[in-house]
Motif scaffolding. Structure first.
Motif, PDB file in Angstrom:
ATOM      1  N   UNK A  62      -5.889   4.118   3.112  1.00  0.00           N
ATOM      2  CA  UNK A  62      -5.922   3.668   4.615  1.00  0.00           C
ATOM      3  C   UNK A  62      -7.484   3.183   4.707  1.00  0.00           C
ATOM      4  N   UNK A  63      -8.369   4.023   4.163  1.00  0.00           N
ATOM      5  CA  UNK A  63      -9.846   3.394   4.269  1.00  0.00           C
ATOM      6  C   UNK A  63      -9.865   2.116   3.616  1.00  0.00           C
ATOM      7  N   UNK A  64      -9.407   1.747   2.495  1.00  0.00           N
ATOM      8  CA  UNK A  64      -9.683   0.812   1.748  1.00  0.00           C
ATOM      9  C   UNK A  64      -8.922  -0.363   2.291  1.00  0.00           C
ATOM     10  N   UNK A  65      -7.808  -0.168   3.176  1.00  0.00           N
ATOM     11  CA  UNK A  65      -7.213  -1.243   3.584  1.00  0.00           C
ATOM     12  C   UNK A  65      -8.237  -1.686   4.854  1.00  0.00           C
ATOM     13  N   UNK A  66      -8.647  -0.931   5.459  1.00  0.00           N
ATOM     14  CA  UNK A  66      -9.603  -1.372   6.719  1.00  0.00           C
ATOM     15  C   UNK A  66     -10.424  -2.156   6.140  1.00  0.00           C
ATOM     16  N   UNK A  67     -11.313  -1.677   5.005  1.00  0.00           N
ATOM     17  CA  UNK A  67     -12.416  -2.457   4.415  1.00  0.00           C
ATOM     18  C   UNK A  67     -11.745  -3.770   3.988  1.00  0.00           C
ATOM     19  N   UNK A  68     -10.843  -3.869   3.412  1.00  0.00           N
ATOM     20  CA  UNK A  68     -10.136  -5.242   2.982  1.00  0.00           C
ATOM     21  C   UNK A  68      -9.745  -6.000   3.916  1.00  0.00           C
ATOM     22  N   UNK A  69      -9.200  -5.376   5.221  1.00  0.00           N
ATOM     23  CA  UNK A  69      -9.297  -6.494   6.142  1.00  0.00           C
ATOM     24  C   UNK A  69     -10.442  -7.133   6.734  1.00  0.00           C
TER      25      UNK A  69
END
Length: 300
Positions: free
Chosen positions: A221-228
């Motif tokens: 979830x954290x990685x996806x926030x950073x990805x966005x």
């Protein structure tokens, strides 16, 4: 690939981020890749080594490198103490719709991948691993409505002659109606639309269990926030660069038109080409050779 903003919970396996998270997950990555590849190719898959987002740099700064979405190495069995050799190499590339010359794109990728397949001084080319490039698409790359296109090199004069270079290209079209198999069709449907109701056979149910497990992980979830955030920044920078480029092109076009008009006026006033070139050089900070070239171009 194209990027479509979605909540993490709604991502499909075809989405670049989720595919890479699944493949790189320590707990399920190998099992996920094994099930994915074995179902698509109808073959047993052995021990795997997986690298997500594998970058192969260019040989020099002015040349292009590549980024492999998922690189999967299938290793041979070796006695204890010996390093296993790579028998088969799979390049798994999921893509949302893009305008792409897929045959030449994959030709370039294949060349970069194969270029590191043998060590310096090696003369036995039979040691080069087999390479399978699997491109999974949401649009038909060739327009014949097949769910699977299998491409290999052959001799045109003797089509039945075996030409085994160890290279295979597979293009999977998620909405294809022809060819393939029932298991491939179900898997492709699930990859495109990874809701639980599309997990309807052993392969898709197994993969869906991995999807559910990965999506709830806090680090994902954290990685996806950073990805966005990265995607948003890259889009913002791309838009800024595009605006700057457009402004520069507009300025250059206006300047060129003004130069053309000045040369026309000089010609109508019987000003010599030499004098016109000097005026242009002074007004537009051009070198004298550059200004003379403009005069020759537009002097009628």
């Amino acid at each position: 690939m194209s990027y479509i903003k979605k909540p993490l919970e709604e991502l499909d396996v075809m989405d670049d981020f989720l595919m890479n998270q699944l493949a790189s997950d320590e707990a399920v990555g190998e099992a996920f890749c094994r099930r994915l590849i074995s179902t698509l190719l109808h073959r047993e898959i052995g021990k795997l080594k997986i690298s997500a987002q594998k970058v192969l740099p260019a040989l020099s700064p002015d040349l292009r490198g590549i980024r492999m979405d998922v690189e999967v190495e299938e290793l041979s069995d070796k006695p204890d103490g010996q390093e296993p050799a790579v028998m088969n190499l799979y390049d798994v590339e999921p893509h949302l719709p893009d305008d792409m010359d897929w045959p030449r794109h994959n030709r370039f990728y294949q060349a970069k991948i194969d270029s590191r397949g043998l060590k310096s001084g090696e003369t036995d080319f039979s040691k080069l691993p087999n390479l399978y490039v699997l491109t999974i698409l949401n649009k038909d790359p060739f327009g014949h409505d097949f769910m699977m296109y299998s491409i290999r090199n052959k001799c045109e004069e003797v089509p039945e002659m075996e030409y085994e270079d160890g290279l295979r290209f597979y293009y999977f079209y998620t909405d294809g109606a022809k060819g393939g198999s029932d298991s491939i069709r179900k898997l492709l449907r699930y990859l495109k639309d990874s809701r639980e109701e599309n997990a309807i056979d052993e392969a898709t149910k197994e993969i869906h269990s991995y999807v559910k497990r990965v999506k709830i992980q806090p680090e994902v979830k954290l990685a996806y926030m950073r990805y966005e955030e990265i995607i948003h920044y890259e889009r913002k920078e791309a838009a800024k660069e595009a605006a700057q480029k457009a402004a520069k092109e507009a300025t250059e076009k206006a300047t060129e038109e003004a130069i053309k008009n000045i040369i026309s006026i000089c010609q109508n006033l019987n000003v010599t080409q030499e004098m016109a070139a000097k005026q242009l050089a002074e007004k537009y900070s051009l070198s004298l050779p550059e200004a003379e070239k403009k005069v020759r171009k537009y002097w009628t």
